[in-house]
Design a protein around this motif. Structure first.
Motif, PDB file in Angstrom:
ATOM      1  N   GLY A 172      61.102  -5.617 -30.128  1.00 14.65           N
ATOM      2  CA  GLY A 172      59.793  -6.223 -29.877  1.00 14.65           C
ATOM      3  C   GLY A 172      59.107  -5.519 -28.713  1.00 14.65           C
ATOM      4  N   ASP A 173      58.231  -6.220 -28.046  1.00 19.52           N
ATOM      5  CA  ASP A 173      57.351  -5.586 -27.075  1.00 19.52           C
ATOM      6  C   ASP A 173      58.013  -5.410 -25.703  1.00 19.52           C
ATOM      7  N   VAL A 174      59.183  -4.739 -25.707  1.00 20.75           N
ATOM      8  CA  VAL A 174      59.843  -4.407 -24.438  1.00 20.75           C
ATOM      9  C   VAL A 174      59.072  -3.262 -23.787  1.00 20.75           C
ATOM     10  N   HIS A 175      59.345  -3.013 -22.523  1.00 15.58           N
ATOM     11  CA  HIS A 175      58.542  -1.985 -21.866  1.00 15.58           C
ATOM     12  C   HIS A 175      59.397  -0.967 -21.127  1.00 15.58           C
ATOM     13  N   HIS A 176      59.565   0.212 -21.736  1.00 16.79           N
ATOM     14  CA  HIS A 176      60.238   1.314 -21.047  1.00 16.79           C
ATOM     15  C   HIS A 176      59.219   2.007 -20.154  1.00 16.79           C
ATOM     16  N   ALA A 177      59.430   1.918 -18.860  1.00 17.00           N
ATOM     17  CA  ALA A 177      58.494   2.525 -17.909  1.00 17.00           C
ATOM     18  C   ALA A 177      58.611   4.049 -17.964  1.00 17.00           C
ATOM     19  N   SER A 178      57.501   4.717 -17.720  1.00 15.56           N
ATOM     20  CA  SER A 178      57.526   6.183 -17.613  1.00 15.56           C
ATOM     21  C   SER A 178      58.165   6.555 -16.271  1.00 15.56           C
ATOM     22  N   SER A 179      58.537   7.827 -16.120  1.00 13.08           N
ATOM     23  CA  SER A 179      59.144   8.230 -14.843  1.00 13.08           C
ATOM     24  C   SER A 179      58.135   8.065 -13.704  1.00 13.08           C
ATOM     25  N   LYS A 180      56.857   8.304 -13.998  1.00 18.31           N
ATOM     26  CA  LYS A 180      55.822   8.126 -12.959  1.00 18.31           C
ATOM     27  C   LYS A 180      55.736   6.654 -12.558  1.00 18.31           C
ATOM     28  N   ARG A 181      55.768   5.780 -13.546  1.00 20.07           N
ATOM     29  CA  ARG A 181      55.684   4.340 -13.263  1.00 20.07           C
ATOM     30  C   ARG A 181      56.883   3.878 -12.423  1.00 20.07           C
ATOM     31  N   PHE A 182      58.070   4.419 -12.723  1.00 21.38           N
ATOM     32  CA  PHE A 182      59.233   4.066 -11.908  1.00 21.38           C
ATOM     33  C   PHE A 182      59.009   4.461 -10.454  1.00 21.38           C
ATOM     34  N   ARG A 183      58.466   5.659 -10.250  1.00 25.74           N
ATOM     35  CA  ARG A 183      58.239   6.100  -8.863  1.00 25.74           C
ATOM     36  C   ARG A 183      57.244   5.178  -8.169  1.00 25.74           C
ATOM     37  N   GLU A 184      56.209   4.779  -8.910  1.00 27.98           N
ATOM     38  CA  GLU A 184      55.213   3.866  -8.328  1.00 27.98           C
ATOM     39  C   GLU A 184      55.853   2.522  -7.961  1.00 27.98           C
ATOM     40  N   LEU A 185      56.653   1.982  -8.903  1.00 30.69           N
ATOM     41  CA  LEU A 185      57.270   0.668  -8.664  1.00 30.69           C
ATOM     42  C   LEU A 185      58.202   0.711  -7.458  1.00 30.69           C
ATOM     43  N   PHE A 186      58.991   1.766  -7.374  1.00 33.58           N
ATOM     44  CA  PHE A 186      59.924   1.895  -6.249  1.00 33.58           C
ATOM     45  C   PHE A 186      59.137   2.025  -4.933  1.00 33.58           C
ATOM     46  N   ALA A 187      58.095   2.850  -4.953  1.00 33.15           N
ATOM     47  CA  ALA A 187      57.316   3.069  -3.728  1.00 33.15           C
ATOM     48  C   ALA A 187      56.597   1.789  -3.310  1.00 33.15           C
ATOM     49  N   GLN A 188      56.017   1.074  -4.287  1.00 34.18           N
ATOM     50  CA  GLN A 188      55.313  -0.182  -3.964  1.00 34.18           C
ATOM     51  C   GLN A 188      56.258  -1.196  -3.329  1.00 34.18           C
ATOM     52  N   ALA A 189      57.526  -1.175  -3.758  1.00 36.46           N
ATOM     53  CA  ALA A 189      58.504  -2.124  -3.206  1.00 36.46           C
ATOM     54  C   ALA A 189      58.976  -1.699  -1.816  1.00 36.46           C
ATOM     55  N   GLY A 190      58.591  -0.506  -1.375  1.00 31.80           N
ATOM     56  CA  GLY A 190      58.951  -0.057  -0.031  1.00 31.80           C
ATOM     57  C   GLY A 190      60.215   0.784   0.016  1.00 31.80           C
ATOM     58  N   LEU A 191      60.741   1.148  -1.149  1.00 32.86           N
ATOM     59  CA  LEU A 191      61.933   2.007  -1.160  1.00 32.86           C
ATOM     60  C   LEU A 191      61.528   3.433  -0.789  1.00 32.86           C
ATOM     61  N   ARG A 192      62.465   4.177  -0.193  1.00 31.85           N
ATOM     62  CA  ARG A 192      62.141   5.548   0.212  1.00 31.85           C
ATOM     63  C   ARG A 192      63.139   6.535  -0.389  1.00 31.85           C
ATOM     64  N   ALA A 193      62.851   7.814  -0.212  1.00 31.75           N
ATOM     65  CA  ALA A 193      63.714   8.894  -0.719  1.00 31.75           C
ATOM     66  C   ALA A 193      63.973   8.709  -2.222  1.00 31.75           C
TER      67      ALA A 193
END
Ligand SMILES: C[S@@+](CC[C@H](N)C(=O)[O-])C[C@H]1O[C@@H](n2cnc3c(N)ncnc32)[C@H](O)[C@@H]1O
Length: 246
Positions: A172-193
């Protein structure tokens, strides 16, 4: 309709019976577990470590961590009681070293700064609010701890076909994030490196890894809130706080 918790519960309650025998164990889950364990071993070496596996399912990966890192203590959470129940034999075999619990990735029942490593394997595309799940994983990491997340790599044509056409056709409508989206999500959460590695193969997957910052954001949980599954007959098992060993 967007994929939500009810759909995840329905899908994995049905799948729990045959999950450990799925061909995906060989095609995707096994290779992704091996890649994660290699990374964990590189980071942790032989030191004791507290590891949380989010979306642990029947505990295949948690028990693999434990078998290859004898000094690790592992916690696993999963939304779906039937998946945890199917892992009963594994939980029993590793009693005292792996602690499973039923919980939602967006509301982790642990105090801030608890874990050295948080892993999430092949589960993230089921989360309705991926930003909240990442923020929670970050919150429960100690400063300097690492988030290691593996999910299907859907950026290339083959990945798009496998995950956005075939897997989405089944799940069904699951959502595999793109590699760019993963980087955005990690950065927005404040993760580094933030670092990423694509693993190619019949079912390609992407490992995104990053380091928790200091200080970890404060807990959304006023107190530990835990639905244990070790007493499998009693799904509403009493609350049990995660012990801090330092
Ligand atoms: C494909 S299985 C992966 C299991 C395991 N991580 C592995 O690699 O073998 C996905 C798991 O994510 C769990 N899941 C789905 N939505 C979840 C959520 N919101 N919070 C926690 N677990 C969730 C499912 O119940 C299922 O056990």
């Amino acid at each position: 309709m967007a994929y939500d918790r009810d759909q995840a519960t329905h899908e994995f309650t049905r799948w729990s019976e045959s999950y450990d025998r799925s061909i995906l164990q060989w095609l995707l889950f096994g290779p992704s577990h091996r890649a994660l364990i290699r990374r964990i071993r590189t980071v942790v070496e032989d030191r004791p470590a507290r590891i949380l596996d989010v979306g642990c399912g029947t505990g295949v990966f948690a028990s693999r961590i434990r078998e290859s890192l004898p000094n690790a203590k592992v916690w696993g959470i999963d939304l779906v009681a039937e998946m945890l129940t199917k892992g009963a034999e594994r939980w029993r075999q590793h009693a005292g070293h792996i602690q499973p619990a039923q919980a939602d990735s967006e509301r982790l029942p642990f105090a801030s700064g608890t874990f050295d490593i948080v892993t999430c394997a092949n589960s993230f595309h089921h989360y309705p609010h991926q930003d909240r799940a990442i923020a929670e994983m970050h919150r429960v990491l100690r400063p300097g701890g690492r988030l290691m997340l593996i999910d299907g790599y859907r950026d290339g044509l083959w990945g798009w076909f496998i995950y956005d056409v075939c897997v989405a056709g089944v799940e069904g409508d699951v959502h595999h994030a793109s590699s760019k989206r993963f980087r955005e999500l990690f950065a927005q959460a404040g993760l580094r490196a933030i670092a990423q590695k694509v693993h190619r193969g019949p079912a390609p997957f992407l490992l995104t890894e990053a380091v928790a910052t200091d200080p970890a954001p404060s807990s959304i949980f006023p107190s530990p809130h835990f639905r244990g599954v070790m007493g499998l007959a009693n799904r509403e098992a009493s609350a049990s706080a995660i012990p801090r060993e330092d």
